[in-house]
Write an enzyme that holds these catalytic residues in place. Structure first.
Site, PDB file in Angstrom:
ATOM      1  N   LYS A   1      -8.514  -1.086   6.328  1.00  0.00           N
ATOM      2  CA  LYS A   1      -8.753  -1.723   5.021  1.00  0.00           C
ATOM      3  C   LYS A   1      -7.761  -2.857   4.790  1.00  0.00           C
ATOM      4  CE  LYS A   1      -8.725   2.490   3.420  1.00  0.00           C
ATOM      5  NZ  LYS A   1      -8.985   3.833   2.985  1.00  0.00           N
TER       6      LYS A   1
ATOM      7  N   HIS B   1       0.838  -1.209   0.000  1.00  0.00           N
ATOM      8  CA  HIS B   1       0.000   0.000   0.000  1.00  0.00           C
ATOM      9  C   HIS B   1       0.866   1.249   0.000  1.00  0.00           C
ATOM     10  CE1 HIS B   1      -3.559   2.431   0.871  1.00  0.00           C
ATOM     11  NE2 HIS B   1      -2.733   3.167   1.587  1.00  0.00           N
TER      12      HIS B   1
ATOM     13  N   ASP C   1     -14.974   2.784   7.490  1.00  0.00           N
ATOM     14  CA  ASP C   1     -13.951   3.695   6.960  1.00  0.00           C
ATOM     15  C   ASP C   1     -14.447   4.408   5.718  1.00  0.00           C
ATOM     16  OD1 ASP C   1     -11.240   4.826   6.498  1.00  0.00           O
ATOM     17  OD2 ASP C   1     -11.453   3.608   4.687  1.00  0.00           O
TER      18      ASP C   1
ATOM     19  N   ARG D   1     -14.691  12.865   6.640  1.00  0.00           N
ATOM     20  CA  ARG D   1     -13.467  13.616   6.971  1.00  0.00           C
ATOM     21  C   ARG D   1     -13.052  14.518   5.816  1.00  0.00           C
ATOM     22  NH1 ARG D   1      -9.622   9.174   7.568  1.00  0.00           N
ATOM     23  NH2 ARG D   1      -8.070  10.786   7.814  1.00  0.00           N
TER      24      ARG D   1
ATOM     25  N   SER E   1      -7.520   4.533   9.228  1.00  0.00           N
ATOM     26  CA  SER E   1      -8.266   4.413   7.966  1.00  0.00           C
ATOM     27  C   SER E   1      -7.544   3.449   7.021  1.00  0.00           C
ATOM     28  CB  SER E   1      -8.384   5.808   7.338  1.00  0.00           C
ATOM     29  OG  SER E   1      -8.771   5.734   6.000  1.00  0.00           O
TER      30      SER E   1
HETATM   31  N1  URA Z   1      -5.824   7.191   2.591  1.00  0.00           N
HETATM   32  C1  URA Z   1      -6.795   6.555   3.280  1.00  0.00           C
HETATM   33  O1  URA Z   1      -7.227   5.480   2.902  1.00  0.00           O
HETATM   34  N2  URA Z   1      -7.252   7.147   4.410  1.00  0.00           N
HETATM   35  C2  URA Z   1      -6.796   8.334   4.865  1.00  0.00           C
HETATM   36  O2  URA Z   1      -7.257   8.791   5.883  1.00  0.00           O
HETATM   37  C3  URA Z   1      -5.789   8.986   4.131  1.00  0.00           C
HETATM   38  C4  URA Z   1      -5.312   8.381   2.995  1.00  0.00           C
END
Ligand code: URA
Length: 434
Positions: free
Chosen positions: A187, A82, A161, A168, A183
């Site tokens: 995932k 990621h 999320d 957000r 966040s």
């Molecule tokens: N990427 C995400 O998935 N969440 C965040 O809060 C910031 C970047």
């Protein structure tokens, strides 16, 4: 429990218990807690912060708000990679098939881009027919068969999320360490990987602009991953200028394919090697960095990594011939050179601004509903430290539409600083945290 009491508790800088955090996330996911209370809560977290225990509890509550993919009956180590996002960052497109060509199981959940950063899914959708909306069962079936699959953030995975990130985004509460870390990691945990490799970007094109903030985010995410029983490694890498030369979806896909053929730009190639080597070392498939490097070289020169990418694209609805003939991918109707106006060295590139220029051409989204044009973007000919003469091309702009994008050209040019002195270059990889 009452939500208002928990908002006040956090507003007053107190620690929340794990059950209180669970109550907030469960209530918000179900719709019992309204957006206005959740906005107040995230703003309280933004100002008062969360400690490591609270951040882990928040991550677990969000990860468990939907399906947790169980990949345990698939033999082998399940790997995920990621990036926190940047400009020209197509690393996953090359690293995932490369890792899968070693027999590593790569099961990845990816997002779409918003603002100046591109998303892996948007890039892959440059392959006509490519699909990411696959069910959890199909995802697992494909991982078992091919050792590689990529899924979008569906309603079933970490729905808390999905809802919270959207909130957000419009309430000024994105840039908080605990909220970003939870966040991203919720995932990753829901997608089921055992080994998580994080690329935390730092610099003018990154979420985290300073090395100090990037390190803190990397540490937080590594602690969450390890705390949840997943082996997690974070690499902090430079995003003070775009990565590689291509910016824009189909253009980046071509560069990712070039990396698997051994002919991509030097910085991009170096990062692809570094991540593939990290996977080989973390899974103990390679005994040291030198042998990992040789193993990666072999998969590239034999064409095995490229073949794996072709299999992957075909399995998800694309045409594998497009991998061998990327000239068939969408192409913009027009190109124009952006010319330097002075002699000297490129001393600075405002990276975020270059990403916004690509977005303005139609290559990214200003709003979630915007439709992406896969063909547009830039190929950079000059990067930081390069010598340049007035009238030489800094980049080729690829654009569609009848009107010449004059404003974009102007902004692109202004994002480059050309100086008499040759600048000091940043390291590409700052640190590996595990
Ligand atoms: N990427 C995400 O998935 N969440 C965040 O809060 C910031 C970047």
């Amino acid at each position: 429990m009452r939500m208002v009491d928990l908002i006040v508790k956090k507003r007053n800088g107190k620690e929340l218990a794990d059950e209180e955090i669970r109550f907030i996330i469960d209530g918000y996911t179900k719709g019992d807690i309204p957006d206005y209370q959740m906005s107040a809560f995230t703003m309280a977290v933004f100002f008062k912060g969360m400690n490591k225990r609270e951040t882990l509890a928040l991550t677990m509550a969000m990860a468990e708000s939907g399906d947790m993919l169980d990949l345990s009956d698939i033999p082998g180590i399940k790997c995920d990679k990621h990036s926190t996002g940047g400009v020209g960052d197509k690393t996953s497109l090359s690293v995932i098939p490369l890792a899968a060509s070693f027999g590593l199981i790569t099961a990845k959940m990816s997002g779409r881009g918003l603002g100046h950063t591109g998303g892996t899914i948007d890039k892959l959708e440059s392959f006509p027919g490519f699909k990411v909306e696959i069910s959890g069962d199909d995802f697992i079936r494909q991982v078992k068969k091919l050792g590689i699959a990529l899924v979008g953030q569906s309603a079933d995975l970490a729905p808390a999320d999905k809802k919270l990130y959207a909130l957000r985004d419009v309430t000024g509460t994105v840039e908080n360490l605990s909220l970003i870390a939870s966040s991203i990691m919720s995932k990753k945990l829901a997608a089921g990987a055992d080994l998580i490799l994080l690329d935390v970007k730092t610099g003018s094109g990154a979420f985290m602009k300073t090395l100090e903030d990037s390190k803190a985010l990397a540490r937080e995410m590594v602690d969450i991953g390890n705390g949840a029983g997943r082996k997690t490694i974070a690499t902090i890498t430079d995003m003070d200028q775009p990565l590689g030369n291509a910016i824009g979806n189909a253009l980046e896909v071509k560069e990712a394919i070039d990396a698997l053929k051994g002919c991509a730009p030097k910085d991009y190639t170096e990062l692809v090697y570094a991540f593939a080597e990290e996977f080989l070392l973390a899974t103990e498939m390679a005994k040291d960095k030198e042998s990992a490097h040789r193993m990666v070289e072999e998969k590239i020169s034999s064409g095995a990594a490229l073949d794996k990418m072709a299999e992957f694209i075909e399995a998800q609805g694309g045409n594998k011939e497009d991998v061998y003939h990327p000239e068939n991918l969408p192409k913009a109707a027009h190109t124009a050179e952006i010319l330097a106006t002075a002699d000297g060295y490129v001393s600075k590139i405002q990276c975020e601004e270059i990403g916004l220029c690509a977005m303005l051409l139609g290559g990214g989204r200003a709003k979630k509903e915007d439709v992406i044009d896969p063909a547009v973007g830039f190929i950079l000919h000059k990067k930081k430290g390069d010598a340049v003469k007035a009238g030489e091309s800094l980049a080729t702009m690829h654009y569609n539409g009848d009107a010449f994008p004059e404003e974009v050209q102007k902004r692109f040019l202004e994002a480059y600083t050309i100086s008499v002195e040759k600048p000091q270059l940043n390291p590409l990889i700052y640190e590996v945290i595990s």
